[in-house]
Scaffold this active site. Structure first.
Site, short mmCIF file in Angstrom:
data_model
loop_
_atom_site.label_atom_id
_atom_site.label_comp_id
_atom_site.label_asym_id
_atom_site.label_seq_id
_atom_site.Cartn_x
_atom_site.Cartn_y
_atom_site.Cartn_z
CE LYS A 159 40.76 46.00 27.59
NZ LYS A 159 39.39 45.50 27.36
CG ASP A 178 36.37 47.15 25.94
OD1 ASP A 178 36.67 46.81 24.79
OD2 ASP A 178 37.18 47.14 26.89
N GLY A 185 34.50 42.84 38.13
CA GLY A 185 35.87 43.30 37.88
C GLY A 185 35.90 44.36 36.79
P1 ATR Z 1 38.50 41.51 34.32
O1 ATR Z 1 39.27 42.73 34.00
O2 ATR Z 1 38.54 40.44 33.25
O3 ATR Z 1 37.11 41.79 34.78
P2 ATR Z 1 39.20 41.10 37.06
O4 ATR Z 1 39.09 42.57 37.31
O5 ATR Z 1 40.34 40.35 37.69
O6 ATR Z 1 39.31 40.79 35.52
O7 ATR Z 1 37.81 40.43 37.49
C1 ATR Z 1 37.59 39.07 37.35
C2 ATR Z 1 36.14 38.78 37.74
O8 ATR Z 1 35.89 37.38 37.55
C3 ATR Z 1 35.84 39.06 39.19
O9 ATR Z 1 34.48 39.46 39.28
C4 ATR Z 1 36.06 37.69 39.84
O10 ATR Z 1 35.37 37.50 41.06
P3 ATR Z 1 36.00 38.06 42.44
O11 ATR Z 1 35.77 39.54 42.43
O12 ATR Z 1 35.26 37.38 43.50
O13 ATR Z 1 37.47 37.70 42.38
C5 ATR Z 1 35.45 36.81 38.78
N1 ATR Z 1 35.90 35.40 38.81
C6 ATR Z 1 37.11 34.91 38.45
N2 ATR Z 1 37.13 33.56 38.52
C7 ATR Z 1 35.89 33.19 38.94
C8 ATR Z 1 35.27 31.92 39.21
N3 ATR Z 1 35.93 30.78 39.05
N4 ATR Z 1 33.97 31.93 39.60
C9 ATR Z 1 33.29 33.09 39.76
N5 ATR Z 1 33.83 34.30 39.54
C10 ATR Z 1 35.09 34.35 39.12
#
Ligand code: ATR
Length: 278
Positions: A68, A105, A132
């Site tokens: 994206k 979205d 994210g």
């Molecule tokens: P997306 O495009 O799906 O949002 P991303 O940009 O990689 O993917 O963001 C993933 C989000 O999920 C982030 O907010 C991440 O937290 P961090 O910024 O601290 O990395 C969050 N995330 C992923 N796994 C997690 C977990 N097990 N518990 C809490 N937050 C999680």
């Protein structure tokens, strides 16, 4: 008879994408002559694959993970809502040969919440988990509906505070960590983390969901996600996953391409019927 207009979704992995089925149902319903396929495209092959698709006469593309942000960078022009989310899920070939990037979205989420599920946003207290890409795309469309306030809680606090600072012109928004959520209550909690994908749920205080509160997971699957189960365990009035948003964002993309708006309920119902838990 002229051949059908060609559309596709690019992403990786793409095998389990529901988009071809959704767009086939939309096309049948609105009597559009078009085909829609799914193509496995890793990030490193993205530019080449998109150029070849449009050169070969393709009319429009959907881009999903992990493409994206690349699609946003690729587009010759992009809509305001795409620029705000810094991500594009829909590419549209324009009459002059240029490619417009859009992001449907946020609109898809808002339509699923407000039209399909009759959830009131105005004056409500909203908590978004995550900071994210998925989170970025939904903040402005929700703040435009005038909630009382919005809190972004993230594992990495810097990311949620930065995002809140960036979007504060749209409404009352604050960024924090999960540990800062004590004693607050919310009417709507949206999971925008990728934690569900690993069957995890961010750590939340027991009483965080207000009476009659709603939980919504942007993720979806053939079984309830861990966050949907969390919502059920915490007596949510509704605990929904992102299947409705998926169909709504697709309908909005379809509309940008074909200028015809399909009915989404029969398509959501058809996809739900294929799942075991509805
Ligand atoms: P997306 O495009 O799906 O949002 P991303 O940009 O990689 O993917 O963001 C993933 C989000 O999920 C982030 O907010 C991440 O937290 P961090 O910024 O601290 O990395 C969050 N995330 C992923 N796994 C997690 C977990 N097990 N518990 C809490 N937050 C999680």
């Amino acid at each position: 008879m002229s051949s059908p207009d060609r559309y596709a979704v690019f992403g990786s992995p793409i095998k389990h994408s529901k988009s071809p089925k959704i767009h086939k149902l939309f096309a049948e319903q609105t009597k559009q002559s078009m085909e829609y396929t799914a193509q496995e495209v890793p990030a490193e092959a993205f530019k080449m694959a998109v150029s070849s698709f449009f050169k070969a006469g393709g009319k429009g593309l959907n881009c999903t993970l992990p493409l994206k942000e690349l699609a946003w960078a690729y587009a010759d022009n992009s809509t305001d809502r795409a620029d705000l989310s810094k991500a594009v899920n829909t590419l549209i070939l324009q009459e002059d040969g240029s490619v417009l990037g859009d992001n449907t979205d946020g609109c898809g989420l808002v339509r699923d919440l407000t039209l399909n599920n009759k959830i009131n946003i105005k004056g409500s207290r909203i908590l978004i988990l995550g900071a994210g890409g998925a989170c970025r795309g939904i903040i402005a469309p929700l703040l435009e509906l005038a909630p009382h306030h919005m809190v972004l809680a993230n594992r990495t606090v810097q990311k949620s505070s930065d995002l809140a600072a960036e979007f504060c012109i749209f409404g009352d928004i604050e960024g924090c960590g999960f540990a800062d959520l004590k004693r607050q209550q919310f009417d709507l909690i949206i999971n925008a983390t990728s934690a569900s994908l690993n069957d995890q749920t961010p750590p939340l205080p027991e009483n965080i969901l207000a009476e009659d509160g709603v939980c919504y997971d942007l993720a979806y699957g053939n079984r309830p996600t861990s966050f949907v189960l969390w919502g059920m365990d915490h007596h949510a009035k509704k605990s929904l996953d992102g299947l409705g948003m998926l169909v709504e964002q697709a309908a909005e993309a379809f509309f940008t391409w074909r200028k015809a708006r399909p009915k989404t309920k029969p398509v959501i119902d058809a996809l739900n019927a294929l799942r075991r838990f509805n």
